[in-house]
Design an enzyme around this catalytic site. Structure first.
Site, PDB file in Angstrom:
ATOM      1  N   SER A   1      33.215  31.882  50.120  1.00 44.93           N
ATOM      2  CA  SER A   1      33.143  32.083  51.575  1.00 44.93           C
ATOM      3  C   SER A   1      33.662  33.452  51.980  1.00 44.93           C
ATOM      4  CB  SER A   1      33.932  30.985  52.297  1.00 44.93           C
ATOM      5  OG  SER A   1      35.327  31.125  52.070  1.00 44.93           O
TER       6      SER A   1
ATOM      7  N   ASP B   1      36.007  17.087  46.593  1.00 43.18           N
ATOM      8  CA  ASP B   1      36.628  18.082  45.720  1.00 43.18           C
ATOM      9  C   ASP B   1      38.128  18.215  45.980  1.00 43.18           C
ATOM     10  OD1 ASP B   1      34.197  18.536  44.572  1.00 43.18           O
ATOM     11  OD2 ASP B   1      33.883  20.526  45.440  1.00 43.18           O
TER      12      ASP B   1
ATOM     13  N   THR C   1      33.029  28.990  43.526  1.00 38.15           N
ATOM     14  CA  THR C   1      32.135  28.360  44.503  1.00 38.15           C
ATOM     15  C   THR C   1      32.912  27.736  45.657  1.00 38.15           C
ATOM     16  OG1 THR C   1      32.117  26.363  43.129  1.00 38.15           O
ATOM     17  CG2 THR C   1      30.287  27.884  42.859  1.00 38.15           C
TER      18      THR C   1
ATOM     19  N   TYR D   1      36.700  28.784  48.079  1.00 38.37           N
ATOM     20  CA  TYR D   1      37.168  29.733  49.095  1.00 38.37           C
ATOM     21  C   TYR D   1      36.676  31.148  48.799  1.00 38.37           C
ATOM     22  CZ  TYR D   1      40.625  31.581  52.461  1.00 38.37           C
ATOM     23  OH  TYR D   1      41.250  32.195  53.510  1.00 38.37           O
ATOM     24  N   SER D   2      36.705  31.545  47.529  1.00 36.93           N
ATOM     25  CA  SER D   2      36.278  32.892  47.156  1.00 36.93           C
ATOM     26  C   SER D   2      34.836  33.156  47.572  1.00 36.93           C
ATOM     27  CB  SER D   2      36.440  33.090  45.641  1.00 36.93           C
ATOM     28  OG  SER D   2      35.983  34.354  45.229  1.00 36.93           O
TER      29      SER D   2
ATOM     30  N   ASP E   1      43.502  40.194  55.956  1.00 39.54           N
ATOM     31  CA  ASP E   1      43.944  38.802  56.060  1.00 39.54           C
ATOM     32  C   ASP E   1      44.555  38.285  54.769  1.00 39.54           C
ATOM     33  OD1 ASP E   1      43.018  38.859  58.608  1.00 39.54           O
ATOM     34  OD2 ASP E   1      41.419  37.397  58.349  1.00 39.54           O
TER      35      ASP E   1
ATOM     36  N   ASN F   1      41.220  25.914  41.119  1.00 42.17           N
ATOM     37  CA  ASN F   1      40.297  26.730  41.915  1.00 42.17           C
ATOM     38  C   ASN F   1      40.801  28.146  42.153  1.00 42.17           C
ATOM     39  OD1 ASN F   1      38.143  25.026  42.195  1.00 42.17           O
ATOM     40  ND2 ASN F   1      38.491  24.540  44.346  1.00 42.17           N
TER      41      ASN F   1
END
Length: 311
Positions: free
Chosen positions: A212, A95, A207, A209-210, A196, A167
């Protein structure tokens, strides 16, 4: 030649008037380039009589690994430049490779397909076992694509032109102390994020970074964005889904030194008091998708939701 499109269940079937087209190859150095798999890609291109262009980093790897010397006229650098309408970008990697390839693509109306030589591979079309099938689909005019929304980011870098992201955009702290990000949507304050940082993601990026960070999974066809906090010091703050017609402003306040802004796989430094504006881009990416496999099937397969952990 003319590109024809017909709509099939919300997905576009790209049909070319003949098999004469160009493959825009892209890969990067981080990918595990295996000679047998690389050779398979070139055999498929030559079997169908496609012309091709290739980025300079990948061209060097091909020369070193396969001993194949690429014609300098077929090599491109930071951008693909002008390419024929009858072209398909094929990204060799995962990806992250596809995200970087899209940044090099000068004409965003050219469809993008990925061969997954990486790990999870939510964006890639074909597995390493499906290389021949991908090129067969291209030759037969059976490449299925789905339009994906891009984020337009202003106020970053030299400010001469906006950045695009498929993304997400993420503001993150660089130092040990927290960063404060004030988020406004259409001029109205949504939240002050102390922690952070914060992520603004497209449905495609939901699906990544968001996810996680605890953000929701959005169907690619949703006309929305999601704002997700990163390790917020306020436990009451939760992700917010907003229409993609909105204008988002993020104003950054960092106690010590600069913060970091990541735009897909690119990073920038931003200072205290800086602000960025995020809107839906006019351009969209035509992302190739597998045949007979829906987003939901991909989701429960790759997230292993079919596994019964009780056994």
């Amino acid at each position: 030649m003319q590109r024809l499109m017909c709509y099939l269940c919300g997905v576009k079937l790209l049909i070319f008037s003949d098999a004469s087209m160009k493959i825009i190859l892209f890969s990067r150095e981080q990918v595990d380039h295996r000679p047998q798999q690389m050779a398979q890609v070139f055999r498929a291109i030559e079997r169908h009589g496609f012309s091709y262009a290739i980025n300079e980093e990948f061209a060097r790897i091909v020369a070193d690994t396969l001993g194949r010397v690429i014609d300098p006229a077929a090599i491109y650098g930071d951008t693909t430049g002008e390419q024929p309408a009858e072209s398909v970008m094929v990204c060799y990697g995962g990806d992250g490779t596809l995200l970087e390839g899209i940044q090099r693509l000068g004409d965003k109306s050219i469809p993008v397909a990925g061969i997954n030589f990486g790990h999870l591979g939510f964006l890639t079309t074909a597995t390493r076992e499906g290389v021949d099938t991908l090129f067969d689909d291209i030759a037969r005019g059976q490449l299925l694509t789905q339009p994906r929304t891009l984020l337009r980011i202003e106020g970053v870098g030299d400010g001469t032109r906006p950045l695009l992201a498929l993304n997400e955009v993420a503001v993150q702290r660089l130092e040990a102390s927290m960063v404060k990000v004030i988020a406004r949507v259409d001029g109205q304050t949504v939240a002050q994020y102390n922690g952070d940082g914060v992520i603004v993601a497209t449905p495609t990026g939901s699906t990544a970074y968001s996810l996680s960070a605890g953000g929701p999974i959005l169907s690619p066809s949703c006309a929305c964005f999601v704002i997700s906090p990163l390790a917020s010091h306020n436990f009451g703050i939760r992700p917010v889904v907003i229409p993609d017609s909105s204008r988002i402003e993020l104003r950054i306040h960092s106690r010590r030194g600069p913060a970091q802004l990541s735009v897909d796989n690119r990073t920038y430094r931003i200072g205290d008091g800086d602000a960025i504006a995020i809107t839906r881009a006019e351009e969209r990416i035509l992302l190739a998708v597998p045949h007979n496999i829906s987003f939901y099937e991909t989701l429960h397969s790759k997230m292993m939701w079919d596994v019964d952990i009780r056994n």
